[in-house]
Scaffold this motif. Structure first.
Motif, short mmCIF file in Angstrom:
data_model
loop_
_atom_site.label_atom_id
_atom_site.label_comp_id
_atom_site.label_asym_id
_atom_site.label_seq_id
_atom_site.Cartn_x
_atom_site.Cartn_y
_atom_site.Cartn_z
N SER A 155 3.82 -3.12 4.74
CA SER A 155 5.04 -2.51 5.26
C SER A 155 4.82 -1.91 6.64
O SER A 155 5.70 -1.93 7.49
CB SER A 155 5.56 -1.45 4.29
OG SER A 155 4.60 -0.43 4.09
N LEU A 156 3.61 -1.39 6.87
CA LEU A 156 3.30 -0.87 8.20
C LEU A 156 3.25 -2.00 9.22
O LEU A 156 3.79 -1.87 10.33
CB LEU A 156 1.96 -0.12 8.18
CG LEU A 156 1.92 1.25 7.53
CD1 LEU A 156 0.53 1.84 7.63
CD2 LEU A 156 2.93 2.20 8.15
N ALA B 219 -3.30 5.12 -4.84
CA ALA B 219 -1.87 5.34 -4.68
C ALA B 219 -1.60 6.55 -3.78
O ALA B 219 -0.59 6.59 -3.07
CB ALA B 219 -1.20 5.53 -6.04
N ALA B 220 -2.51 7.54 -3.82
CA ALA B 220 -2.38 8.68 -2.91
C ALA B 220 -2.52 8.22 -1.46
O ALA B 220 -1.79 8.69 -0.58
CB ALA B 220 -3.44 9.74 -3.24
N LEU C 132 0.05 6.30 3.97
CA LEU C 132 0.51 5.19 4.81
C LEU C 132 2.04 5.17 4.88
O LEU C 132 2.61 4.91 5.95
CB LEU C 132 0.00 3.86 4.26
CG LEU C 132 -1.50 3.61 4.32
CD1 LEU C 132 -1.82 2.16 4.00
CD2 LEU C 132 -2.10 3.98 5.66
N GLN C 133 2.69 5.45 3.76
CA GLN C 133 4.15 5.47 3.76
C GLN C 133 4.68 6.53 4.72
O GLN C 133 5.63 6.28 5.47
CB GLN C 133 4.67 5.73 2.35
CG GLN C 133 6.18 5.75 2.25
CD GLN C 133 6.67 5.94 0.82
OE1 GLN C 133 6.06 5.46 -0.12
NE2 GLN C 133 7.76 6.66 0.66
N ARG C 134 4.06 7.70 4.73
CA ARG C 134 4.50 8.75 5.65
C ARG C 134 4.27 8.33 7.10
O ARG C 134 5.12 8.59 7.97
CB ARG C 134 3.75 10.05 5.34
CG ARG C 134 4.25 11.25 6.15
CD ARG C 134 3.46 12.50 5.83
NE ARG C 134 3.99 13.67 6.51
CZ ARG C 134 4.89 14.51 6.01
NH1 ARG C 134 5.36 14.29 4.79
NH2 ARG C 134 5.31 15.55 6.69
N LEU C 135 3.15 7.68 7.36
CA LEU C 135 2.87 7.24 8.73
C LEU C 135 3.85 6.17 9.20
O LEU C 135 4.04 5.99 10.41
CB LEU C 135 1.43 6.71 8.82
CG LEU C 135 0.33 7.76 8.66
CD1 LEU C 135 -1.04 7.09 8.58
CD2 LEU C 135 0.36 8.77 9.82
N GLY C 136 4.46 5.47 8.26
CA GLY C 136 5.45 4.46 8.62
C GLY C 136 6.82 5.02 8.95
O GLY C 136 7.73 4.26 9.32
#
Length: 327
Positions: A180-181, A135-136, A141-145
């Motif tokens: 999502s990416l 999850a970390a 990945l969420q930040r990179l998106g």
């Protein structure tokens, strides 16, 4: 005699390094990623708290059981430099600290830490919040998106060596964060280099003499899909396999990683069922996937000649550079 002496020296060095790591890592990564009430220790080749319009690729490189994230950050930066890609690449090296690191460095209570090597299998942290190590990675990945920070990002490569490769293989099996990416037009690739073991999808194993009755945990996570971690709760086995085989994965194996007595090799019966040493375990696993999916896979196996169990040599080799940077 000289070769035998050198082997003993290497063995003693490996053992002493491992013992030192169990007393806590020497070097903490200097940056942190805030995730809820916890902070993930992380190394970065560029600060990412501001827009990075020149970055077209993010390379997430995951350390092995020594948790020496800064060493892997340096390897990623070196490989990017040699490939002529450093200016357009953001190298990210998360550090999955454990309880001994907290003791050695008197870490603040909000720094995420796991028990021993449980982070390899996606286990929840022991503090300050029960966050899975996988999850970390999802949070990275969420930040990179975030297109306000990375307007020109087109590719994310998630690579790991040894224990880090175990993380990448299981993460590629269980994550859904890559979708999502890819919906944003950002391609996600996985590079699995010299892991000790793999997660199989059924009870089939390549060693013909293996006796399942003598090794009851052989098909339990992280070696199989029985008793999946909470991170993958609710996911069906056939869905996990379908998602895994559809992903872009490269198995990068050192041609000399053939020592059945390597001090860092998993020698449990669960791992021994997959082969005697890392190179053969990798070949057998890819053969297994091809047998189950004869229609073909978007995956490939590449050997690195002359290299054994050495993460820096794997990633900075010509083969490693080609895989990491799609050259």
């Amino acid at each position: 005699m000289a070769q035998r002496l050198m082997a003993w020296v290497c063995l003693l060095a490996a053992c002493s390094t491992a013992m030192a790591a169990e007393q806590g890592v020497k070097v903490l990564s200097p940056d942190q990623l805030q995730i809820g009430s916890g902070q993930l220790s992380i190394g970065l080749s560029q600060q990412w708290n501001r827009p990075l319009p020149t970055v077209q690729r993010a390379l997430i490189v995951i350390h092995g059981r020594l948790r020496n994230a800064q060493t892997y950050l340096h390897s990623g930066e070196t490989a990017a430099t040699q490939a002529g890609q450093l200016s357009t690449t953001l190298v990210i090296a998360p550090q999955f600290l454990n309880e001994s690191d907290g003791t050695r460095h008197s870490l603040p209570s909000n720094v995420l830490r796991w028990h021993a090597n449980d982070w390899m299998a996606g286990a929840p942290a022991v503090g300050p919040t029960p966050l899975s190590s996988y999850a970390a990675l999802d949070q990275i990945l969420q930040r990179l998106g975030d297109r306000s920070l990375f307007p020109n990002l087109r590719e994310v490569v998630i690579a790991g060596h040894s224990g880090g490769a175990q993380v990448v293989q299981r993460y590629a099996l269980t994550t859904q964060a890559d979708k999502s990416l890819e919906a944003e037009g950002i391609k996600v690739r996985f590079v699995i280099a010299n892991p000790s073991s793999y997660a199989y999808f059924n009870a089939q194993r390549p060693v013909p003499t293996f006796d399942p009755a003598a090794c009851p945990g052989f098909n339990t996570w992280k070696y199989g899909l029985k008793d999946l971690p909470a991170y993958a709760a609710g996911q069906k086995h056939h869905t996990l396999e379908h998602n895994y085989v559809s992903r872009d994965i490269t198995y990068l194996l050192g041609a000399n990683d053939t020592d059945p007595n390597h001090p860092a090799l998993d020698k449990s019966c669960e791992a021994q069922a997959q082969g005697a040493y890392r190179l053969i375990r990798g070949h057998d696993y890819v053969d297994y996937l091809n047998q189950r999916h004869p229609q073909g896979l978007n995956q490939r196996l590449i050997e690195v000649p002359g290299v054994g169990h050495n993460g820096d040599q794997m990633f900075t080799s010509p083969e490693g550079q080609k895989v990491l940077f799609a050259r």
